[in-house]
Design a protein around this motif. Structure first.
Motif, PDB file in Angstrom:
ATOM      1  N   VAL A   1       0.836  -1.206   0.000  1.00  7.50           N
ATOM      2  CA  VAL A   1       0.000   0.000   0.000  1.00  7.50           C
ATOM      3  C   VAL A   1       0.864   1.246   0.000  1.00  7.50           C
ATOM      4  O   VAL A   1       0.604   2.219  -0.732  1.00  7.50           O
ATOM      5  N   SER A   2       1.904   1.269   0.821  1.00 11.42           N
ATOM      6  CA  SER A   2       2.778   2.437   0.866  1.00 11.42           C
ATOM      7  C   SER A   2       3.506   2.656  -0.451  1.00 11.42           C
ATOM      8  O   SER A   2       3.836   3.790  -0.801  1.00 11.42           O
ATOM      9  N   THR A   3       3.741   1.583  -1.203  1.00  7.58           N
ATOM     10  CA  THR A   3       4.437   1.711  -2.483  1.00  7.58           C
ATOM     11  C   THR A   3       3.496   2.132  -3.606  1.00  7.58           C
ATOM     12  O   THR A   3       3.815   3.024  -4.396  1.00  7.58           O
ATOM     13  N   HIS A   4       2.325   1.501  -3.680  1.00  5.49           N
ATOM     14  CA  HIS A   4       1.422   1.738  -4.799  1.00  5.49           C
ATOM     15  C   HIS A   4       0.499   2.941  -4.592  1.00  5.49           C
ATOM     16  O   HIS A   4       0.186   3.652  -5.553  1.00  5.49           O
TER      17      HIS A   4
ATOM     18  N   LEU B   1      -6.451  -1.787  -4.957  1.00  3.62           N
ATOM     19  CA  LEU B   1      -6.707  -3.126  -5.488  1.00  3.62           C
ATOM     20  C   LEU B   1      -5.431  -3.763  -6.022  1.00  3.62           C
ATOM     21  O   LEU B   1      -5.178  -4.959  -5.826  1.00  3.62           O
ATOM     22  N   LEU B   2      -4.592  -2.973  -6.695  1.00  9.11           N
ATOM     23  CA  LEU B   2      -3.317  -3.508  -7.181  1.00  9.11           C
ATOM     24  C   LEU B   2      -2.413  -3.918  -6.024  1.00  9.11           C
ATOM     25  O   LEU B   2      -1.687  -4.917  -6.109  1.00  9.11           O
ATOM     26  N   ALA B   3      -2.447  -3.144  -4.946  1.00 12.36           N
ATOM     27  CA  ALA B   3      -1.639  -3.515  -3.774  1.00 12.36           C
ATOM     28  C   ALA B   3      -2.112  -4.838  -3.186  1.00 12.36           C
ATOM     29  O   ALA B   3      -1.300  -5.687  -2.790  1.00 12.36           O
ATOM     30  N   MET B   4      -3.426  -5.037  -3.142  1.00 14.89           N
ATOM     31  CA  MET B   4      -3.960  -6.306  -2.639  1.00 14.89           C
ATOM     32  C   MET B   4      -3.579  -7.459  -3.558  1.00 14.89           C
ATOM     33  O   MET B   4      -3.216  -8.555  -3.095  1.00 14.89           O
ATOM     34  N   GLU B   5      -3.622  -7.239  -4.865  1.00  9.76           N
ATOM     35  CA  GLU B   5      -3.242  -8.303  -5.798  1.00  9.76           C
ATOM     36  C   GLU B   5      -1.765  -8.650  -5.671  1.00  9.76           C
ATOM     37  O   GLU B   5      -1.385  -9.830  -5.678  1.00  9.76           O
TER      38      GLU B   5
END
Length: 417
Positions: free
Chosen positions: A42-45, A99-103
């Motif tokens: 999350v912190s990255t995306h 959503l991308l962070a979760m994926e």
């Protein structure tokens, strides 16, 4: 204080407050991300998306509450409308980033750089396809929500819904090929027929699935070429998948030699070769005579490796070694053409050889007779490395796979003898 100056000061202060809050939150989440993969992703995306969304939202609220004196003015309505559109786009970006962070968090739990990675590659394929669908859905919904902010578009909404069925039929006919590829891409992702990094043979080319999208598939061929195929190809055309269940595969090396070739000696040489190389995975090493026609015999060396690249190198090594071995140690086994000259009664010298007795372990007084292993019943016993189906536990298991439902499965044929 002038209303314009007041509005500018409030807007700048709101933007700085939003940036400060996001910066503090980012530091906290990044520190917590050392213990949580999800928070690290999350912190990255989501950092930039959060910063933009928070800043635009703060500016929109500041302008709305600091320009109460200009209610009804066209410039205020236009400014607030543009800020609302920017806020919708920023929030959509933030949702997509989350959503991308979760994926990515899900993918991080399943590594593909391990030997048994079939399940991980299947999950990677599905997540990649879902990521593309997710992005497309977010973009479509965002554009739809932004269009509803325009009164003219909102007024024709009922008409659009009424004509949606007709438009869908027309669109399906116009984009039949595109839709078929999209549906085929989703089918490939969830049917487990092909996955990213699968080794396949398509159009006579051997390669690896490098990229799998909703519309096309990229096959990385062994010589670094790329073969681009529509996804519908893999649902309508037969193809070979060498890593469908596991990466370990079998491969052959064939030799056409003279009938005088010592098969058992060549079999022992093959066994000595594969046992001395790290390319062999220790499962299958078999040398069999598969044909005996046309003046030569065909010997097939069947070996196994942990993956297809290792198998390729192992097959080439087997060919090179056994060709050198036959040439240097058994030159009489090289393929040859024979011509015999005799009289009309066919009284040839070699015909007398068959009437000579075999004594002292010698045949025809020339070559020693190879020792023959016998079973308890007195029949010939075939060596384990001369049998593909049977001879050992691996061979018996392989044989049981190809036995029909009405045929008895023999667990160990040697126990029957």
């Amino acid at each position: 204080m002038h209303p314009v100056v007041w509005t500018v000061l409030v807007t700048v202060a709101a933007a700085l407050l939003a940036v400060t809050v996001v910066a503090i939150g980012h530091r906290v989440v990044r520190r917590l991300g050392r213990r949580s993969v999800l928070l690290a992703e999350v912190s990255t995306h989501a950092h930039r998306a959060t910063l933009v969304a928070a800043t635009v939202t703060a500016i929109q609220l500041a302008v709305r509450f600091s320009t109460g004196h200009a209610v009804g003015e066209p410039w205020r309505r236009t400014t607030l409308h543009l800020l609302v559109l920017a806020m919708i786009a920023a929030c959509a970006w933030l949702v997509g980033a989350l959503l991308l962070a979760m994926e990515d968090t899900t993918l991080a739990r399943f590594r593909t750089d391990v030997p048994d990675n079939r399940h991980a590659r299947r999950l990677h394929t599905q997540v990649v396809m879902l990521r593309r669908v997710t992005i497309a859905v977010i973009v479509i919904l965002t554009v739809g929500v932004m269009l509803t902010t325009f009164p003219a578009v909102r007024g024709v909404g009922a008409s659009l819904l009424a004509s949606a069925g007709v438009i869908g039929v027309v669109g399906a006919l116009a984009a039949q090929s595109l839709l078929s590829n999209v549906i085929a891409g989703l089918q490939l992702a969830f049917s487990d027929a092909v996955r990213i990094d699968d080794v396949v043979v398509v159009e006579g080319e051997w390669g690896r699935i490098e990229e799998l999208t909703l519309s096309y598939v990229v096959v990385h061929i062994w010589d670094d070429r790329r073969l681009i195929l529509p996804t519908s190809y893999f649902t309508t055309t037969p193809f070979q998948n060498w890593t469908r269940t596991r990466a370990a595969v079998l491969g052959t090396a064939e030799f056409d030699l003279d009938w005088s070739v010592p098969v058992q000696a060549m079999r022992e040489e093959l066994r000595r070769l594969v046992e001395g190389t790290d390319l062999w995975d220790g499962r299958v090493c078999v040398l069999q005579v598969t044909e005996a026609t046309g003046g030569t015999v065909r010997l097939r060396a069947l070996v196994s490796a942990a993956d297809s690249p290792s198998l390729w190198d192992l097959r080439c090594q087997v060919r090179e070694h056994l060709v050198s071995w036959v040439r240097d140690h058994r030159p009489t086994a090289l393929p040859r053409w024979r011509a015999e000259v005799g009289d009309g009664d066919s009284l040839l010298d070699w015909l007398d050889v068959r009437r000579r007795p075999v004594t002292g372990g010698q045949r025809n007084g020339r070559h020693p007779v190879a020792p023959v292993m016998t079973t308890a019943a007195g029949g010939h016993e075939v060596p384990d490395d001369a049998r593909l189906f049977g001879g050992d536990a691996e061979g018996d298991a392989r044989a049981s796979v190809f036995v029909g439902p009405e045929e008895p499965v023999v667990a160990d044929r040697r126990q029957q003898d």
